[in-house]
Design an enzyme around this catalytic site. Structure first.
Site, PDB file in Angstrom:
ATOM      1  N   LYS A 193      65.460 -11.491  27.040  1.00 56.47           N
ATOM      2  CA  LYS A 193      64.937 -10.370  27.825  1.00 56.47           C
ATOM      3  C   LYS A 193      65.145  -9.075  27.039  1.00 56.47           C
ATOM      4  CE  LYS A 193      64.593  -9.133  32.638  1.00 56.47           C
ATOM      5  NZ  LYS A 193      64.746  -9.643  33.985  1.00 56.47           N
ATOM      6  N   GLU A 225      64.881 -15.290  49.787  1.00 60.10           N
ATOM      7  CA  GLU A 225      65.071 -14.450  50.968  1.00 60.10           C
ATOM      8  C   GLU A 225      65.204 -15.285  52.238  1.00 60.10           C
ATOM      9  OE1 GLU A 225      62.793 -13.914  48.580  1.00 60.10           O
ATOM     10  OE2 GLU A 225      63.380 -11.981  47.743  1.00 60.10           O
ATOM     11  N   ARG A 259      59.082 -12.463  53.599  1.00 60.53           N
ATOM     12  CA  ARG A 259      59.246 -13.900  53.379  1.00 60.53           C
ATOM     13  C   ARG A 259      60.087 -14.567  54.466  1.00 60.53           C
ATOM     14  NH1 ARG A 259      58.887 -15.419  47.507  1.00 60.53           N
ATOM     15  NH2 ARG A 259      56.718 -14.808  47.217  1.00 60.53           N
TER      16      ARG A 259
HETATM   17  C1  LIG Z   1      60.105 -12.331  46.673  1.00 59.36           C
HETATM   18  C2  LIG Z   1      60.673 -11.385  45.632  1.00 59.36           C
HETATM   19  N1  LIG Z   1      61.981 -11.084  45.667  1.00 59.36           N
HETATM   20  C3  LIG Z   1      62.494 -10.235  44.752  1.00 59.36           C
HETATM   21  C4  LIG Z   1      61.703  -9.683  43.792  1.00 59.36           C
HETATM   22  C5  LIG Z   1      62.269  -8.662  42.823  1.00 59.36           C
HETATM   23  N2  LIG Z   1      62.227  -9.161  41.444  1.00 59.36           N
HETATM   24  C6  LIG Z   1      61.279  -8.780  40.576  1.00 59.36           C
HETATM   25  S1  LIG Z   1      61.434  -9.483  39.090  1.00 59.36           S
HETATM   26  C7  LIG Z   1      62.807 -10.315  39.566  1.00 59.36           C
HETATM   27  C8  LIG Z   1      63.507 -11.205  38.588  1.00 59.36           C
HETATM   28  C9  LIG Z   1      62.597 -12.257  38.086  1.00 59.36           C
HETATM   29  O1  LIG Z   1      63.281 -13.007  37.128  1.00 59.36           O
HETATM   30  P1  LIG Z   1      62.464 -13.960  36.168  1.00 59.36           P
HETATM   31  O2  LIG Z   1      61.412 -14.670  36.942  1.00 59.36           O
HETATM   32  O3  LIG Z   1      63.430 -14.793  35.429  1.00 59.36           O
HETATM   33  O4  LIG Z   1      61.715 -12.974  35.206  1.00 59.36           O
HETATM   34  P2  LIG Z   1      62.347 -12.012  34.087  1.00 59.36           P
HETATM   35  O5  LIG Z   1      62.354 -10.646  34.685  1.00 59.36           O
HETATM   36  O6  LIG Z   1      63.734 -12.484  33.759  1.00 59.36           O
HETATM   37  O7  LIG Z   1      61.433 -12.147  32.935  1.00 59.36           O
HETATM   38  C10 LIG Z   1      63.132 -10.025  40.891  1.00 59.36           C
HETATM   39  C11 LIG Z   1      64.304 -10.542  41.611  1.00 59.36           C
HETATM   40  C12 LIG Z   1      60.340 -10.024  43.800  1.00 59.36           C
HETATM   41  N3  LIG Z   1      59.484  -9.506  42.916  1.00 59.36           N
HETATM   42  N4  LIG Z   1      59.865 -10.881  44.711  1.00 59.36           N
END
Ligand SMILES: Cc1ncc(C[n+]2csc(CCOP(=O)(O)OP(=O)(O)O)c2C)c(N)n1
Length: 633
Positions: free
Chosen positions: A282, A361, A389
């Site tokens: 990342k 969630e 959700r």
């Molecule tokens: C339902 C939901 N909950 C929380 C989020 C907030 N959120 C956005 S990106 C993320 C992390 C995603 O991690 P990953 O899929 O591993 O992608 P990375 O950012 O590490 O590339 C979160 C928790 C969201 N977008 N949707």
């Protein structure tokens, strides 16, 4: 300067580029992302980490005929740059500019709009089934993060895709991070696959061994088959996915474009559901993001420097910490967002009492219900739009059983640059009709503190909703907060012509509107309802009887919102007066700076004053009448 990137008028041009050129292109894309996001704000770490995966995908597929579907979509900036949006990239997340997420309306190369996590595999599978049903022949590939894979619906989709055996490629972009470090058994499993050399040795040895087992018949064959499966599931990387019905490729270096190209081609060739496990870093290519990927997951837009007050989120975390020090039973639950919800400090102080469930969630809310049954005092902090959700869990597991669970809905109301997927526009509407649930909104920091305490003291479920902004009055931060009588609003200003009844941060807007109306010679009462449910009927009755007309203001959608609650109550009490409900109109609100959006959609003092004045002027010309509902509402 972005020489190669500027020449990419279509992603198909990547097919002809050499490995060296693609590598150079990755560098140019990174520069463009870093430069732009520092100005506009946005998801820096995620988008830098996915550059090579996106280049590799576009170099082996034909978008838009072939579909690439992103999970969350916050990592798709490279995709935007490669699909004809370089010239507009400077306007990323700006008013009337590019969205920070894929949007079907923005480009034919965005086959599915996203913003919330865990949707990519379901949407992709839908495309696959449509393709198969219509006899078409395109490729479908997802880019799905390891964080997104903690979402329940990602598992539901994997489960389904494994059974259907249609052609689908899932690229698992595993950087071991959600926003914070990823959590859960699956995350541990992926890490083991990445890091344990015995897996790799064992895989090769096992394949060799299995190929040497002689063909035998009958009972013996079944025994050998079972043995093969058992041994394979014990030592082969990705056996979990294989068991679900996916072919597993990996783990591979997700920054090695030629390797990614080779594996992607093989995956498409092989057919059926394939999962490519690519490990990435990342924030790759930008040292500050590499060394602090959690913090630089997203950058805020550049803003003029000024004095910073605490945000509602920070004050929430701080107050919860204070209350938890007094009561061992308080536990906080976050769905992968400890920092965003203001709970990091709480987690440092009470590491055993902050539960991060991942992007889950629904699980968070039912887990809280179970904790409450077991005698704990759970506080679930989730952004308003992500709490959507967990609607059924709030109804079925929490409210129906009247359990003392505190729901804290952060980022309620409009949020700004993240746009329609992230605006907290609906929570009042989706909460206020649920029996047993108390719903409140603080107008300032002092109220947030009191409401949190009130909710924790209440023997039943309670929800508090607040926005992303900095708070005005933080109250006496070092004293313990006090209880507010449930269902009691507060009259802040007396007046005899118009009453404005508001909730949350819209109370300040109502007060400012009252000042403007006073300049026009009107006497305006303003009240803070504080409780959307139960509504203060006595206060409402008093206001309705003492003024000529009533205006409600909320930063929730008007449909089914706070104003609707007021109208229902007035009707039930047979109180008749002209009413105007102001709030978010019946449409999805675009992205852009928060203040700009509030101006545009009438959630600011001048617009409230204008609407109130119009209503008052109309009411002098006789009533009952049909009241014009303005341009938006
Ligand atoms: C339902 C939901 N909950 C929380 C989020 C907030 N959120 C956005 S990106 C993320 C992390 C995603 O991690 P990953 O899929 O591993 O992608 P990375 O950012 O590490 O590339 C979160 C928790 C969201 N977008 N949707």
């Amino acid at each position: 300067m972005a020489r190669l990137l500027q020449s990419i008028s279509s992603p198909a041009l990547l097919h002809q580029m050499s490995a060296q050129e693609l590598k150079a292109l990755a560098g140019e894309i990174r520069e463009e992302i870093i430069k732009t996001v520092h100005r506009t704000g946005g998801h820096l770490g995620a988008s830098l980490g996915a550059v090579e995966i996106i280049i590799a995908i576009h170099s082996v597929i034909n978008s838009p005929e072939d579909k690439v579907i992103f999970d969350v979509g916050h990592q798709a900036y490279a995709h935007k740059l490669l699909t004809g949006r370089l010239d507009n990239f400077a306007c990323l997340r700006q008013a009337d500019g590019l969205s920070g997420f894929p949007r079907r309306s923005e480009s034919p190369h965005d086959p599915f709009g996203t913003g919330h996590a865990g949707t990519s595999i379901s949407a992709a599978l839908g495309y696959c089934l449509a393709r198969d049903a219509l006899g078409q022949k395109y490729k479908v590939v997802t880019v799905t993060g390891d964080g997104a894979l903690t979402a329940g619906m990602a598992f539901e989709a994997l489960n389904h895709a494994g059974e259907l055996q249609t052609d689908l490629v899932v690229v698992l972009n595993d950087n071991e991070m959600s926003i914070a470090p990823n959590v859960g058994g699956l995350s541990d499993y992926l890490t083991r696959i990445r890091t344990d050399p015995t897996y790799h040795r064992a895989k090769d040895d096992l394949e060799r061994l299995i190929s040497r087992i002689p063909a035998v018949g009958g009972q013996m064959l079944r025994v050998v088959e079972r043995l093969r499966d058992t041994v394979r599931s014990l030592v082969v990387p990705g056996a979990f996915f294989e068991e679900l019905g996916f072919s597993y490729y990996g783990p591979i270096d997700g920054h090695n474009i030629p390797l990614l190209q080779r594996v992607l081609r093989e995956a498409f060739e092989r057919g059926g559901p394939v999962l490519i496990h690519a490990y990435t870093q990342k924030g790759r290519g930008y040292a500050p993001a590499e060394s602090d990927p959690g913090h630089l997951h997203a950058l805020a837009p550049e803003r003029a420097n000024g004095v910073h007050r605490p945000t509602f989120s920070q004050l929430f975390g701080e107050t919860l910490e204070q209350l938890a020090a007094q009561d061992q039973r308080i536990v906080a639950i976050t769905a992968a967002m400890p920092e965003g919800t203001g709970l990091s400090g709480f987690g440092h102080r009470f590491p055993d009492r902050l539960i991060d469930v991942g992007i889950a969630e629904q699980h968070a809310v039912t887990l809280a219900a179970g904790l409450a049954c077991g005698g704990m005092k759970p506080v679930v902090a989730i952004y308003s739009s992500f709490m959507q959700r967990a609607y059924d869990q709030i109804v079925h597991d929490v409210a129906l059983q009247n359990l003392p669970v505190v729901l804290c809905l952060d980022r309620a109301g409009l949020v700004g640059e993240d746009g329609p997927t992230h605006h907290g526009a609906f929570d009042i509407s989706y909460l206020r009709h649920i029996p047993n649930l108390v719903v409140m909104a603080p107008r300032d920091g002092a109220h947030l503190r009191h409401m949190l305490y009130t909710a924790l003291e209440h023997d039943g479920p309670a929800a508090i909703r607040y926005g992303r902004e900095e708070v005005q009055d933080v109250g006496a931060r070092h004293q313990l907060p006090a209880k507010i009588p449930i269902g009691r609003g507060e009259l802040l200003r007396r007046g005899g012509d118009i009453a404005i009844l508001a909730v949350g941060t819209m109370v300040a807007v109502a007060m400012a509107a009252a000042e403007l109306l006073e300049e026009r010679g009107l006497s305006v009462a303003v009240a803070d309802a504080r409780f959307i449910k139960p509504l203060d009927e006595a206060l409402l009755g008093e206001l309705a009887r003492s003024v000529r007309c009533l205006v409600t203001v909320e930063d929730n959608c008007v449909a089914g919102g706070f104003g609707s609650a007021v109208l229902e109550t007035l009707a039930r009490l047979s109180l008749q007066l002209p009413v105007r409900c102001l709030g978010i109109p019946d449409r999805f609100i675009e992205h852009g700076p928060l203040e700009w959006l509030r101006e545009k959609w009438g959630l600011h003092p001048a617009a409230v004053a204008e609407a109130a004045y119009g209503l008052w002027a109309g009411s002098r010309q006789g009533w009952p009448q049909i009241i014009e509902t303005g341009s938006h509402n």
